[in-house]
Design a protein around this motif. Structure first.
Motif, PDB file in Angstrom:
ATOM      1  N   PRO A 108       0.804  -1.220   0.000  1.00 14.89           N
ATOM      2  CA  PRO A 108       0.000   0.000   0.000  1.00 14.89           C
ATOM      3  C   PRO A 108       0.840   1.275   0.000  1.00 14.89           C
ATOM      4  O   PRO A 108       0.416   2.293  -0.514  1.00 14.89           O
ATOM      5  CB  PRO A 108      -0.820  -0.091   1.284  1.00 14.89           C
ATOM      6  CG  PRO A 108      -0.405  -1.317   1.986  1.00 14.89           C
ATOM      7  CD  PRO A 108       0.600  -2.044   1.152  1.00 14.89           C
ATOM      8  N   ASP A 109       2.038   1.222   0.530  1.00 16.21           N
ATOM      9  CA  ASP A 109       2.885   2.412   0.604  1.00 16.21           C
ATOM     10  C   ASP A 109       3.670   2.676  -0.672  1.00 16.21           C
ATOM     11  O   ASP A 109       4.402   3.650  -0.753  1.00 16.21           O
ATOM     12  CB  ASP A 109       3.856   2.284   1.776  1.00 16.21           C
ATOM     13  CG  ASP A 109       4.804   1.098   1.611  1.00 16.21           C
ATOM     14  OD1 ASP A 109       4.450   0.137   0.900  1.00 16.21           O
ATOM     15  OD2 ASP A 109       5.892   1.140   2.203  1.00 16.21           O
ATOM     16  N   ALA A 110       3.521   1.829  -1.677  1.00 14.26           N
ATOM     17  CA  ALA A 110       4.357   1.926  -2.873  1.00 14.26           C
ATOM     18  C   ALA A 110       3.873   2.967  -3.880  1.00 14.26           C
ATOM     19  O   ALA A 110       4.640   3.403  -4.720  1.00 14.26           O
ATOM     20  CB  ALA A 110       4.455   0.575  -3.563  1.00 14.26           C
ATOM     21  N   GLY A 111       2.613   3.337  -3.841  1.00 14.53           N
ATOM     22  CA  GLY A 111       2.090   4.242  -4.859  1.00 14.53           C
ATOM     23  C   GLY A 111       2.186   3.575  -6.226  1.00 14.53           C
ATOM     24  O   GLY A 111       1.700   2.489  -6.422  1.00 14.53           O
ATOM     25  N   HIS A 112       2.864   4.209  -7.152  1.00 19.83           N
ATOM     26  CA  HIS A 112       3.056   3.611  -8.482  1.00 19.83           C
ATOM     27  C   HIS A 112       4.485   3.119  -8.651  1.00 19.83           C
ATOM     28  O   HIS A 112       4.974   2.984  -9.773  1.00 19.83           O
ATOM     29  CB  HIS A 112       2.718   4.631  -9.579  1.00 19.83           C
ATOM     30  CG  HIS A 112       1.262   4.953  -9.629  1.00 19.83           C
ATOM     31  ND1 HIS A 112       0.334   4.059 -10.095  1.00 19.83           N
ATOM     32  CD2 HIS A 112       0.577   6.054  -9.238  1.00 19.83           C
ATOM     33  CE1 HIS A 112      -0.865   4.610 -10.004  1.00 19.83           C
ATOM     34  NE2 HIS A 112      -0.744   5.813  -9.487  1.00 19.83           N
ATOM     35  N   ALA A 113       5.155   2.866  -7.546  1.00 15.83           N
ATOM     36  CA  ALA A 113       6.536   2.386  -7.611  1.00 15.83           C
ATOM     37  C   ALA A 113       6.570   0.959  -8.149  1.00 15.83           C
ATOM     38  O   ALA A 113       5.553   0.275  -8.212  1.00 15.83           O
ATOM     39  CB  ALA A 113       7.172   2.441  -6.227  1.00 15.83           C
ATOM     40  N   ARG A 114       7.749   0.527  -8.452  1.00 17.41           N
ATOM     41  CA  ARG A 114       7.939  -0.828  -8.967  1.00 17.41           C
ATOM     42  C   ARG A 114       7.664  -1.862  -7.893  1.00 17.41           C
ATOM     43  O   ARG A 114       7.578  -1.552  -6.720  1.00 17.41           O
ATOM     44  CB  ARG A 114       9.370  -0.979  -9.460  1.00 17.41           C
ATOM     45  CG  ARG A 114       9.669  -0.137 -10.667  1.00 17.41           C
ATOM     46  CD  ARG A 114      11.109  -0.275 -11.044  1.00 17.41           C
ATOM     47  NE  ARG A 114      11.476  -1.659 -11.232  1.00 17.41           N
ATOM     48  CZ  ARG A 114      11.925  -2.174 -12.370  1.00 17.41           C
ATOM     49  NH1 ARG A 114      12.067  -1.407 -13.405  1.00 17.41           N
ATOM     50  NH2 ARG A 114      12.241  -3.440 -12.458  1.00 17.41           N
ATOM     51  N   TYR A 115       7.596  -3.085  -8.309  1.00 12.98           N
ATOM     52  CA  TYR A 115       7.403  -4.203  -7.399  1.00 12.98           C
ATOM     53  C   TYR A 115       8.694  -4.490  -6.640  1.00 12.98           C
ATOM     54  O   TYR A 115       9.766  -4.005  -6.985  1.00 12.98           O
ATOM     55  CB  TYR A 115       6.981  -5.440  -8.185  1.00 12.98           C
ATOM     56  CG  TYR A 115       8.010  -5.870  -9.191  1.00 12.98           C
ATOM     57  CD1 TYR A 115       8.997  -6.766  -8.835  1.00 12.98           C
ATOM     58  CD2 TYR A 115       8.019  -5.352 -10.474  1.00 12.98           C
ATOM     59  CE1 TYR A 115       9.968  -7.142  -9.730  1.00 12.98           C
ATOM     60  CE2 TYR A 115       8.990  -5.725 -11.386  1.00 12.98           C
ATOM     61  CZ  TYR A 115       9.954  -6.622 -11.003  1.00 12.98           C
ATOM     62  OH  TYR A 115      10.922  -6.989 -11.892  1.00 12.98           O
ATOM     63  N   GLN A 116       8.565  -5.302  -5.605  1.00 15.62           N
ATOM     64  CA  GLN A 116       9.725  -5.741  -4.834  1.00 15.62           C
ATOM     65  C   GLN A 116       9.574  -7.236  -4.592  1.00 15.62           C
ATOM     66  O   GLN A 116       8.470  -7.740  -4.379  1.00 15.62           O
ATOM     67  CB  GLN A 116       9.783  -5.002  -3.502  1.00 15.62           C
ATOM     68  CG  GLN A 116      11.006  -5.316  -2.697  1.00 15.62           C
ATOM     69  CD  GLN A 116      11.113  -4.395  -1.484  1.00 15.62           C
ATOM     70  OE1 GLN A 116      10.227  -3.605  -1.205  1.00 15.62           O
ATOM     71  NE2 GLN A 116      12.204  -4.515  -0.769  1.00 15.62           N
ATOM     72  N   VAL A 117      10.685  -7.959  -4.627  1.00 16.90           N
ATOM     73  CA  VAL A 117      10.665  -9.401  -4.389  1.00 16.90           C
ATOM     74  C   VAL A 117      11.413  -9.692  -3.100  1.00 16.90           C
ATOM     75  O   VAL A 117      12.528  -9.208  -2.897  1.00 16.90           O
ATOM     76  CB  VAL A 117      11.312 -10.180  -5.570  1.00 16.90           C
ATOM     77  CG1 VAL A 117      11.362 -11.667  -5.270  1.00 16.90           C
ATOM     78  CG2 VAL A 117      10.545  -9.923  -6.860  1.00 16.90           C
ATOM     79  N   ARG A 118      10.777 -10.457  -2.236  1.00 16.13           N
ATOM     80  CA  ARG A 118      11.401 -10.895  -0.984  1.00 16.13           C
ATOM     81  C   ARG A 118      11.414 -12.421  -0.982  1.00 16.13           C
ATOM     82  O   ARG A 118      10.543 -13.051  -1.567  1.00 16.13           O
ATOM     83  CB  ARG A 118      10.635 -10.383   0.223  1.00 16.13           C
ATOM     84  CG  ARG A 118      10.591  -8.871   0.311  1.00 16.13           C
ATOM     85  CD  ARG A 118       9.954  -8.422   1.616  1.00 16.13           C
ATOM     86  NE  ARG A 118       9.745  -6.994   1.647  1.00 16.13           N
ATOM     87  CZ  ARG A 118      10.655  -6.118   2.014  1.00 16.13           C
ATOM     88  NH1 ARG A 118      11.835  -6.525   2.398  1.00 16.13           N
ATOM     89  NH2 ARG A 118      10.387  -4.828   2.020  1.00 16.13           N
ATOM     90  N   SER A 119      12.417 -12.976  -0.303  1.00 18.32           N
ATOM     91  CA  SER A 119      12.492 -14.438  -0.255  1.00 18.32           C
ATOM     92  C   SER A 119      12.900 -14.896   1.133  1.00 18.32           C
ATOM     93  O   SER A 119      13.523 -14.145   1.886  1.00 18.32           O
ATOM     94  CB  SER A 119      13.487 -14.959  -1.295  1.00 18.32           C
ATOM     95  OG  SER A 119      14.787 -14.507  -0.987  1.00 18.32           O
ATOM     96  N   ARG A 120      12.536 -16.119   1.444  1.00 13.78           N
ATOM     97  CA  ARG A 120      12.904 -16.744   2.715  1.00 13.78           C
ATOM     98  C   ARG A 120      13.153 -18.219   2.469  1.00 13.78           C
ATOM     99  O   ARG A 120      12.607 -18.810   1.544  1.00 13.78           O
ATOM    100  CB  ARG A 120      11.785 -16.629   3.745  1.00 13.78           C
ATOM    101  CG  ARG A 120      11.459 -15.234   4.156  1.00 13.78           C
ATOM    102  CD  ARG A 120      10.444 -15.192   5.265  1.00 13.78           C
ATOM    103  NE  ARG A 120       9.290 -16.019   4.939  1.00 13.78           N
ATOM    104  CZ  ARG A 120       8.384 -16.395   5.818  1.00 13.78           C
ATOM    105  NH1 ARG A 120       8.480 -16.055   7.062  1.00 13.78           N
ATOM    106  NH2 ARG A 120       7.360 -17.130   5.456  1.00 13.78           N
ATOM    107  N   LEU A 121      13.941 -18.785   3.330  1.00 13.80           N
ATOM    108  CA  LEU A 121      14.159 -20.218   3.308  1.00 13.80           C
ATOM    109  C   LEU A 121      13.291 -20.795   4.425  1.00 13.80           C
ATOM    110  O   LEU A 121      13.500 -20.488   5.591  1.00 13.80           O
ATOM    111  CB  LEU A 121      15.639 -20.539   3.572  1.00 13.80           C
ATOM    112  CG  LEU A 121      16.021 -21.965   3.249  1.00 13.80           C
ATOM    113  CD1 LEU A 121      17.311 -21.972   2.460  1.00 13.80           C
ATOM    114  CD2 LEU A 121      16.157 -22.747   4.505  1.00 13.80           C
ATOM    115  N   VAL A 122      12.288 -21.567   4.046  1.00 12.44           N
ATOM    116  CA  VAL A 122      11.340 -22.117   5.014  1.00 12.44           C
ATOM    117  C   VAL A 122      11.405 -23.643   4.921  1.00 12.44           C
ATOM    118  O   VAL A 122      11.033 -24.224   3.899  1.00 12.44           O
ATOM    119  CB  VAL A 122       9.902 -21.634   4.728  1.00 12.44           C
ATOM    120  CG1 VAL A 122       8.928 -22.225   5.728  1.00 12.44           C
ATOM    121  CG2 VAL A 122       9.850 -20.117   4.743  1.00 12.44           C
ATOM    122  N   PRO A 123      11.889 -24.305   5.982  1.00 10.79           N
ATOM    123  CA  PRO A 123      11.980 -25.771   5.942  1.00 10.79           C
ATOM    124  C   PRO A 123      10.607 -26.405   5.785  1.00 10.79           C
ATOM    125  O   PRO A 123       9.615 -25.905   6.321  1.00 10.79           O
ATOM    126  CB  PRO A 123      12.581 -26.139   7.303  1.00 10.79           C
ATOM    127  CG  PRO A 123      13.148 -24.878   7.848  1.00 10.79           C
ATOM    128  CD  PRO A 123      12.387 -23.749   7.222  1.00 10.79           C
TER     129      PRO A 123
END
Length: 151
Positions: A108-123
């Protein structure tokens, strides 16, 4: 062309059309796939000779408008993007600690900014044992009943 090839082409066309509908920021579907690949490479953990573990849980954070437009297609896009991550990992002999998932969420705080990718290692979770199966397993180190014939 075989049936799987035709299916893949149809999914690629559909995915491209979905992304084109929200392409205000010039992002293309392959940009997202490339970012997912980079997340694997940047967060790879070398666990030993010949074994490299990479994240398996990805979140693509989209501007709220883009997320609203793609919300109806998330059930198809997430698995398709996860399949792309698995293909890339197989090419590089990467392994995962659990199932690969890709979720699309709103920023919601991005406005018209680009996307962001986050990752995690989940067993991954070990399968749960049922009560009947648990009862049938021997208990290591448990004292035997006197006169038991079990060896």
């Amino acid at each position: 062309m075989n049936m799987i090839g035709r299916f893949e082409q149809a999914v690629e066309r559909w995915t491209a059309a979905a992304w084109d509908s929200v392409r205000k920021s010039q992002d293309r579907p392959m940009d997202v796939v490339a970012r997912l690949h980079r997340e694997c490479d940047a967060n790879a953990l070398i666990m030993g000779q010949g074994r490299t573990v990479v994240p398996n849980r990805f979140t693509v954070e989209l501007p709220a408008d883009s997320h609203r437009q793609l919300a109806g297609h998330q059930d198809q896009l997430g698995p398709e993007l996860a399949a792309e991550v698995r293909r890339y990992a197989a090419e590089r002999s990467y392994t995962f600690a659990g199932p690969v998932t890709v979720a699309l969420t709103a920023r919601p705080d991005a406005g018209h900014a680009r996307y962001q990718v986050r990752s995690r290692l989940v067993p991954g979770r070990a399968p749960a044992l049922t009560d009947d199966l648990t009862k049938a397993l021997p208990v290591v180190g448990a004292p035997r009943a006197h006169g038991s014939t079990r060896g």
